[in-house]
Write a protein that holds these residues in place. Structure first.
Motif, PDB file in Angstrom:
ATOM      1  N   GLY A 165       0.814  -1.215   0.000  1.00  0.00           N
ATOM      2  CA  GLY A 165       0.000   0.000   0.000  1.00  0.00           C
ATOM      3  C   GLY A 165       0.844   1.261   0.000  1.00  0.00           C
ATOM      4  O   GLY A 165       0.508   2.250  -0.661  1.00  0.00           O
ATOM      5  N   MET A 166       1.949   1.240   0.743  1.00  0.00           N
ATOM      6  CA  MET A 166       2.841   2.395   0.764  1.00  0.00           C
ATOM      7  C   MET A 166       3.421   2.659  -0.621  1.00  0.00           C
ATOM      8  O   MET A 166       3.504   3.810  -1.070  1.00  0.00           O
ATOM      9  N   LEU A 167       3.817   1.595  -1.316  1.00  0.00           N
ATOM     10  CA  LEU A 167       4.367   1.750  -2.662  1.00  0.00           C
ATOM     11  C   LEU A 167       3.302   2.257  -3.629  1.00  0.00           C
ATOM     12  O   LEU A 167       3.580   3.068  -4.515  1.00  0.00           O
ATOM     13  N   ASP A 168       2.075   1.785  -3.459  1.00  0.00           N
ATOM     14  CA  ASP A 168       0.979   2.257  -4.309  1.00  0.00           C
ATOM     15  C   ASP A 168       0.750   3.758  -4.114  1.00  0.00           C
ATOM     16  O   ASP A 168       0.342   4.453  -5.044  1.00  0.00           O
ATOM     17  N   ARG A 169       0.998   4.243  -2.893  1.00  0.00           N
ATOM     18  CA  ARG A 169       0.804   5.667  -2.599  1.00  0.00           C
ATOM     19  C   ARG A 169       2.050   6.500  -2.903  1.00  0.00           C
ATOM     20  O   ARG A 169       2.056   7.715  -2.697  1.00  0.00           O
ATOM     21  N   GLY A 170       3.115   5.839  -3.354  1.00  0.00           N
ATOM     22  CA  GLY A 170       4.337   6.572  -3.684  1.00  0.00           C
ATOM     23  C   GLY A 170       5.243   6.839  -2.493  1.00  0.00           C
ATOM     24  O   GLY A 170       6.192   7.628  -2.597  1.00  0.00           O
ATOM     25  N   GLU A 171       4.980   6.183  -1.358  1.00  0.00           N
ATOM     26  CA  GLU A 171       5.830   6.370  -0.172  1.00  0.00           C
ATOM     27  C   GLU A 171       7.027   5.423  -0.268  1.00  0.00           C
ATOM     28  O   GLU A 171       7.231   4.531   0.552  1.00  0.00           O
ATOM     29  N   ASN A 172       7.843   5.641  -1.292  1.00  0.00           N
ATOM     30  CA  ASN A 172       8.871   4.668  -1.667  1.00  0.00           C
ATOM     31  C   ASN A 172      10.018   4.586  -0.665  1.00  0.00           C
ATOM     32  O   ASN A 172      10.485   3.494  -0.332  1.00  0.00           O
ATOM     33  N   ALA A 173      10.497   5.736  -0.201  1.00  0.00           N
ATOM     34  CA  ALA A 173      11.635   5.735   0.721  1.00  0.00           C
ATOM     35  C   ALA A 173      11.269   5.054   2.034  1.00  0.00           C
ATOM     36  O   ALA A 173      12.038   4.242   2.564  1.00  0.00           O
ATOM     37  N   GLN A 174      10.091   5.380   2.581  1.00  0.00           N
ATOM     38  CA  GLN A 174       9.669   4.759   3.837  1.00  0.00           C
ATOM     39  C   GLN A 174       9.423   3.270   3.640  1.00  0.00           C
ATOM     40  O   GLN A 174       9.736   2.454   4.515  1.00  0.00           O
ATOM     41  N   ALA A 175       8.859   2.908   2.490  1.00  0.00           N
ATOM     42  CA  ALA A 175       8.623   1.493   2.204  1.00  0.00           C
ATOM     43  C   ALA A 175       9.944   0.729   2.170  1.00  0.00           C
ATOM     44  O   ALA A 175      10.058  -0.365   2.731  1.00  0.00           O
ATOM     45  N   LEU A 176      10.947   1.304   1.513  1.00  0.00           N
ATOM     46  CA  LEU A 176      12.256   0.640   1.442  1.00  0.00           C
ATOM     47  C   LEU A 176      12.864   0.491   2.830  1.00  0.00           C
ATOM     48  O   LEU A 176      13.448  -0.551   3.153  1.00  0.00           O
ATOM     49  N   ALA A 177      12.717   1.517   3.669  1.00  0.00           N
ATOM     50  CA  ALA A 177      13.239   1.448   5.035  1.00  0.00           C
ATOM     51  C   ALA A 177      12.551   0.329   5.824  1.00  0.00           C
ATOM     52  O   ALA A 177      13.203  -0.422   6.560  1.00  0.00           O
ATOM     53  N   ASP A 178      11.225   0.203   5.659  1.00  0.00           N
ATOM     54  CA  ASP A 178      10.485  -0.848   6.354  1.00  0.00           C
ATOM     55  C   ASP A 178      10.875  -2.240   5.835  1.00  0.00           C
ATOM     56  O   ASP A 178      10.939  -3.205   6.601  1.00  0.00           O
ATOM     57  N   PHE A 198      10.614  -9.057  -3.853  1.00  0.00           N
ATOM     58  CA  PHE A 198       9.927  -8.395  -4.962  1.00  0.00           C
ATOM     59  C   PHE A 198       9.617  -6.941  -4.612  1.00  0.00           C
ATOM     60  O   PHE A 198       9.810  -6.033  -5.434  1.00  0.00           O
ATOM     61  N   LEU A 199       9.119  -6.721  -3.395  1.00  0.00           N
ATOM     62  CA  LEU A 199       8.769  -5.370  -2.981  1.00  0.00           C
ATOM     63  C   LEU A 199      10.009  -4.478  -2.914  1.00  0.00           C
ATOM     64  O   LEU A 199       9.952  -3.287  -3.242  1.00  0.00           O
ATOM     65  N   ARG A 200      11.129  -5.066  -2.513  1.00  0.00           N
ATOM     66  CA  ARG A 200      12.364  -4.273  -2.462  1.00  0.00           C
ATOM     67  C   ARG A 200      12.786  -3.854  -3.867  1.00  0.00           C
ATOM     68  O   ARG A 200      13.205  -2.704  -4.091  1.00  0.00           O
ATOM     69  N   GLY A 201      12.679  -4.777  -4.823  1.00  0.00           N
ATOM     70  CA  GLY A 201      12.993  -4.424  -6.205  1.00  0.00           C
ATOM     71  C   GLY A 201      12.094  -3.311  -6.721  1.00  0.00           C
ATOM     72  O   GLY A 201      12.553  -2.378  -7.395  1.00  0.00           O
ATOM     73  N   ARG A 202      10.806  -3.403  -6.395  1.00  0.00           N
ATOM     74  CA  ARG A 202       9.873  -2.376  -6.844  1.00  0.00           C
ATOM     75  C   ARG A 202      10.184  -1.030  -6.207  1.00  0.00           C
ATOM     76  O   ARG A 202      10.157   0.006  -6.882  1.00  0.00           O
ATOM     77  N   ALA A 203      10.482  -1.037  -4.912  1.00  0.00           N
ATOM     78  CA  ALA A 203      10.797   0.220  -4.221  1.00  0.00           C
ATOM     79  C   ALA A 203      12.025   0.883  -4.831  1.00  0.00           C
ATOM     80  O   ALA A 203      12.052   2.099  -5.065  1.00  0.00           O
ATOM     81  N   LEU A 204      13.052   0.088  -5.091  1.00  0.00           N
ATOM     82  CA  LEU A 204      14.264   0.642  -5.692  1.00  0.00           C
ATOM     83  C   LEU A 204      13.980   1.202  -7.085  1.00  0.00           C
ATOM     84  O   LEU A 204      14.486   2.273  -7.451  1.00  0.00           O
TER      85      LEU A 204
END
Length: 229
Positions: free
Chosen positions: A88-101, A124-130
């Motif tokens: 959900g964070m990635l869908d909202r564009g909260e990429n930096a916080q998502a990567l930290a989590d 997979f989520l880490r690849g997407r965040a990056l």
């Protein structure tokens, strides 16, 4: 408030008997009723929102205090719940916080297991965040790692191909998508992307050779037939 002062008791006069000074039963009943009415009136006049005095029941307060947990009883997230939240964070564009989590989860998971993490969904989520942070080289490395460790997963090949297309590595993207289709022939997204890559390759080759629009259309029709569309 002194209720006793309103009792109509007569003082015992000198020489009177005790019985003569004793109030009648009717008088005692009326007096009791009058006392109750006075009490009710006093309570009715008190503010309804007045806070209770905490000092009235100190024992009860201490008992309730002992009912509080002495440790954090918050139920921790499961791995699936964490992944859903980060998605959900990635869908909202909260990429930096998502990567930290993601990195925090991975570190804790590795410490608990005593070995490198193998949570594919989190990888997979880490690849997407990056990728969403514009760190394509790191994202590509993540998906390449997944394809090496879990080569049977078509999604990792598809995601790797998308990054390869972004880097204009069309041949590598084609090979990755072919692997995805081999692993899962019904994976429609990979098949569609493979068709687009073929079109891009054909367009590039025709452009380099000075090909015509008619030749390109012929190539497109051929590719669409090959894709069963």
């Amino acid at each position: 408030m002194t209720i006793a002062s309103s009792f109509p008791f007569a003082r015992k006069a000198s020489g009177q008997s005790v019985a003569a000074c004793r109030p009648s039963r009717r008088t005692r009943v009326l007096t009791a009723c009058a006392g109750l009415l006075v009490c009710a009136s006093a309570f009715a006049q008190a503010p309804a929102t007045e806070a209770p005095n905490p000092n009235l029941f100190p024992g009860l307060a201490r008992a309730l205090e002992h009912l509080k947990p002495s440790v954090d009883t918050t139920v921790p997230e499961t791995a699936g719940q964490t992944a859903t939240r980060i998605q959900g964070m990635l869908d909202r564009g909260e990429n930096a916080q998502a990567l930290a989590d993601i990195d925090k989860f991975t570190k804790e998971d590795e410490a608990k297991r005593g070995r490198p993490g193998t949570n594919v969904q989190m990888l997979f989520l880490r690849g997407r965040a990056l990728a969403q942070l514009g760190r394509r080289a790191e994202a590509t490395a993540v998906y390449q790692d997944i394809t090496e460790r879990f080569p049977e997963l078509p999604e990792s090949w598809n995601n790797l191909a998308s990054l390869q297309v972004a880097d204009k590595q069309l041949e590598l993207a084609r090979d990755s998508l072919l692997q995805a289709v081999r692993n899962s022939p019904n994976y429609s997204l990979a098949r569609e992307n493979l068709g687009l890559v073929y079109l891009a390759l054909a367009s590039r080759e025709l452009g380099a050779a000075g090909g015509s629009a008619a030749a390109l259309k012929l190539q497109v029709d051929t590719l669409l037939r090959q894709q069963g569309r």
